[in-house]
Design an enzyme around this catalytic site. Structure first.
Site, mmCIF file in Angstrom:
data_model
loop_
_atom_site.group_PDB
_atom_site.id
_atom_site.type_symbol
_atom_site.label_atom_id
_atom_site.label_comp_id
_atom_site.label_asym_id
_atom_site.label_seq_id
_atom_site.Cartn_x
_atom_site.Cartn_y
_atom_site.Cartn_z
ATOM 1 N N HIS A 289 38.971 45.966 23.465
ATOM 2 C CA HIS A 289 39.835 44.784 23.506
ATOM 3 C C HIS A 289 41.212 45.181 23.046
ATOM 4 O O HIS A 289 41.352 46.008 22.144
ATOM 5 C CB HIS A 289 39.280 43.667 22.607
ATOM 6 C CG HIS A 289 39.884 42.340 22.920
ATOM 7 N ND1 HIS A 289 41.075 41.934 22.401
ATOM 8 C CD2 HIS A 289 39.455 41.362 23.748
ATOM 9 C CE1 HIS A 289 41.360 40.740 22.890
ATOM 10 N NE2 HIS A 289 40.399 40.367 23.711
ATOM 11 N N ASP B 278 32.764 39.261 26.800
ATOM 12 C CA ASP B 278 32.133 39.306 28.122
ATOM 13 C C ASP B 278 30.846 40.115 28.150
ATOM 14 O O ASP B 278 30.144 40.117 29.156
ATOM 15 C CB ASP B 278 33.116 39.907 29.142
ATOM 16 C CG ASP B 278 34.262 38.955 29.433
ATOM 17 O OD1 ASP B 278 34.008 37.740 29.434
ATOM 18 O OD2 ASP B 278 35.395 39.420 29.634
HETATM 19 N N1 CMC Z 1 35.107 52.246 28.266
HETATM 20 C C1 CMC Z 1 35.514 53.518 28.027
HETATM 21 N N2 CMC Z 1 36.702 53.838 27.451
HETATM 22 C C2 CMC Z 1 37.499 52.819 27.111
HETATM 23 C C3 CMC Z 1 37.149 51.483 27.309
HETATM 24 C C4 CMC Z 1 35.903 51.207 27.912
HETATM 25 N N3 CMC Z 1 35.505 49.946 28.134
HETATM 26 N N4 CMC Z 1 38.140 50.670 26.873
HETATM 27 C C5 CMC Z 1 39.099 51.482 26.400
HETATM 28 N N5 CMC Z 1 38.711 52.792 26.528
HETATM 29 C C6 CMC Z 1 39.442 53.980 26.078
HETATM 30 C C7 CMC Z 1 40.613 54.315 26.996
HETATM 31 O O1 CMC Z 1 40.218 55.202 28.024
HETATM 32 C C8 CMC Z 1 41.599 54.916 26.027
HETATM 33 O O2 CMC Z 1 41.156 56.216 25.744
HETATM 34 P P1 CMC Z 1 42.256 57.389 25.406
HETATM 35 O O3 CMC Z 1 42.947 56.941 24.145
HETATM 36 O O4 CMC Z 1 41.430 58.624 25.242
HETATM 37 O O5 CMC Z 1 43.176 57.437 26.597
HETATM 38 C C9 CMC Z 1 41.412 54.092 24.751
HETATM 39 O O6 CMC Z 1 40.036 53.632 24.807
HETATM 40 C C10 CMC Z 1 42.343 52.873 24.621
HETATM 41 O O7 CMC Z 1 42.201 52.091 25.800
HETATM 42 P P2 CMC Z 1 43.390 51.286 26.493
HETATM 43 O O8 CMC Z 1 43.035 51.070 27.927
HETATM 44 O O9 CMC Z 1 44.677 51.937 26.175
HETATM 45 O O10 CMC Z 1 43.336 49.936 25.675
HETATM 46 P P3 CMC Z 1 43.991 48.577 26.128
HETATM 47 O O11 CMC Z 1 44.232 47.805 24.901
HETATM 48 O O12 CMC Z 1 45.138 48.801 27.047
HETATM 49 O O13 CMC Z 1 42.832 47.898 27.026
HETATM 50 C C11 CMC Z 1 40.913 46.675 27.685
HETATM 51 C C12 CMC Z 1 41.948 46.927 26.576
HETATM 52 C C13 CMC Z 1 40.095 45.437 27.338
HETATM 53 C C14 CMC Z 1 41.640 46.419 29.016
HETATM 54 C C15 CMC Z 1 39.997 47.913 27.821
HETATM 55 O O14 CMC Z 1 39.304 48.142 26.594
HETATM 56 C C16 CMC Z 1 38.998 47.807 28.964
HETATM 57 O O15 CMC Z 1 39.312 48.158 30.108
HETATM 58 N N6 CMC Z 1 37.736 47.296 28.684
HETATM 59 C C17 CMC Z 1 36.776 47.069 29.742
HETATM 60 C C18 CMC Z 1 37.062 45.756 30.451
HETATM 61 C C19 CMC Z 1 36.689 44.553 29.612
HETATM 62 O O16 CMC Z 1 35.602 44.497 29.058
HETATM 63 N N7 CMC Z 1 37.591 43.558 29.581
HETATM 64 C C20 CMC Z 1 37.352 42.292 28.896
HETATM 65 C C21 CMC Z 1 38.280 42.069 27.746
HETATM 66 S S1 CMC Z 1 37.721 40.713 26.686
HETATM 67 C C22 CMC Z 1 37.843 39.292 27.673
HETATM 68 C C23 CMC Z 1 39.237 38.874 27.853
HETATM 69 O O17 CMC Z 1 39.856 38.394 26.903
HETATM 70 O O18 CMC Z 1 39.701 38.977 28.989
#
Ligand code: CMC
Length: 428
Positions: free
Chosen positions: A307, A364
């Protein structure tokens, strides 16, 4: 702490005031930055460090796993309130008295009829259309049937537009699902509670009386409350920024629905269920999928994990996990994907990749398991999220318009070509 921030650019130094929230969050107020510095701006892709507004609706502390609506903890609201009370709280700022709640519900019911011509629009969609695309289009189409603009300075006008959309939106949600299932488009009943009526509209079969299952009703109430607001997330910011151009409430909401659809946001609940189902069909080997999620050359992510704001745990996920177990138990359903979900979650919580990056199950991760137990098709899951988020979007839109916020118009740093001369086609 001093209440100013100092910025040094070359020889020049500048001072900016600090703004403090009621929970002591601190922001540097850079409103005067560009003028004072002759053109310098801040840049922050994804707005990881940027506040877009000052808001009194929802408080979220991602480090401590706190979520509160108008000062009330999500845990207490999920346990003690119903969805309509929470909607009133978010939109109008305080919990309603019983008279206020009764009037709110009665006004919503009087506004719940959708122009019958909307059925023609629903009919024109192929059954294969994704329900989120249909819902966004139908919400936008409501503007055509309700063209009068809202005077945002009139409390009465604002109230009327709120009850209108609170009445009509669940009808659109139900019709979206019924179209997909080939069921006649119906209306509920004025004699039912808000959530009970949504259930009747969604699930009633044409050849039998619909009987409300209290277990499903309570679970749905809880799910809708948990999704009702989440401060300046992607879809809410979209609603606020669209509304800042003074486009109306329905059109603003329709942009929020599109933003919610994406798998990194609300679309994750559908993606989670599809992922869990794929793991089940692949023999239930969770370790294989954990390895894929950690492999940087593989685009696969563990859906329902991570998140932007929660770096400890998502308090909503805790409540939903418990609710999923209770609902499946109460309904006597033994769903193997619950076990797969628990297995994945346990592995991730002790895996250094997830621990180091502070990736925890989010709202989710477990919600789809409950929706599935309720008989809701997977493609409808994000629509259910939108149904829950409706009061939050309304509250945020209303706050933005009432506060007379300026049009949202970010700046950029240009890194394209410098001025060059046009070369005629025959010389290129
Ligand atoms: N699986 C594997 N690796 C992950 C995941 C995941 N679900 N989420 C983040 N990471 C890794 C990412 O690859 C990165 O690694 P590194 O630092 O080595 O490059 C690190 O963790 C930070 O991730 P980020 O993408 O920079 O983080 P963000 O804050 O931009 O993204 C997020 C947050 C929710 C988009 C992301 O965690 C994600 O894609 N999660 C899966 C989709 C999901 O479940 N979304 C629902 C969010 S909650 C409901 C809502 O409010 O919408």
């Amino acid at each position: 702490m001093s209440d100013i921030a100092k910025l040094q650019i070359g020889e020049n130094s500048y001072e900016f005031p600090l703004i403090k929230g009621t929970e002591n969050e601190v922001a540097i107020d850079v409103k005067t930055l560009r003028n004072a510095t002759n053109g310098v701006i801040t840049i922050d892709p994804g707005y990881k460090n940027t506040g877009s507004c000052v808001s009194g609706i929802t408080f979220l502390d991602g480090e401590k796993g706190i979520l509160r609506y108008r000062g009330y903890s999500i845990e207490e609201l999920a346990e003690k309130a119903d969805f309509l009370e929470v909607a009133y709280l978010l939109i109008f700022g305080n919990l309603p008295t019983s008279e206020q709640l009764e009037k709110f519900h009665s006004d919503i019911k009087s506004n719940s009829v959708v122009d019958d011509d909307v059925k023609k629009i629903v009919d024109a969609f192929p059954k294969t259309a994704h329900p989120m695309g249909v819902l966004s289009s139908l919400t936008s189409a409501l503007t055509a049937f309700n063209p009068s603009s809202v005077d945002v300075d009139s409390e009465e006008d604002m109230y009327n537009s709120v009850v209108k959309i609170m009445g009509k939106f669940p009808v659109l949600v139900a019709w979206t699902m019924r179209k997909k299932q080939g069921l006649p488009l119906n209306y509920g009943s004025k004699n039912l509670g808000y959530v009970e009526n949504i259930m009747k509209m969604m699930f009633e079969q044409p050849n039998e009386d619909y009987v409300i299952n209290p277990i499903i009703k309570n679970a749905l109430d809880k799910l809708l409350i948990l999704h009702a607001d989440h401060e300046q997330n992607c879809s809410t910011s979209t609603v606020r920024i669209a509304g800042s151009s003074h486009v109306g409430l329905f059109a603003s909401l329709s942009t929020g629905i599109s933003a919610l659809w994406g798998p990194l946001h609300g679309g994750a609940n559908q993606a989670v269920l599809e992922m869990l189902e794929a793991i089940r069909q692949d023999g239930g080997d969770t370790k294989k999928y954990m390895a894929k999620a950690k492999d940087k050359s593989d685009p696969f992510r563990l859906m329902g994990f991570g998140h932007r704001v929660y770096k400890n745990f998502d308090p909503r996920a805790k409540i939903i996990k418990k609710a999923a177990e209770e609902v499946l138990n109460d309904l006597g359903i033994n769903d193997p994907i619950l076990e797969i979900a628990k297995g994945l979650s346990e592995e991730a919580l002790s895996d250094p990749y997830f621990v180091d990056r502070k990736l925890y199950p989010n709202v989710d991760f477990y919600s789809g398991i409950i929706y599935r137990a309720m008989g809701i098709p997977v493609e409808m899951f994000t629509v259910m999220f939108a149904l829950g988020r409706l009061p939050g979007w309304i509250a945020q839109w209303k706050e933005m318009r009432t506060n007379k916020e300026p049009i949202g118009r970010p700046r950029q740093i240009y890194n394209g070509e410098n001025l060059r001369s046009f070369i005629p086609l025959d010389k290129r």
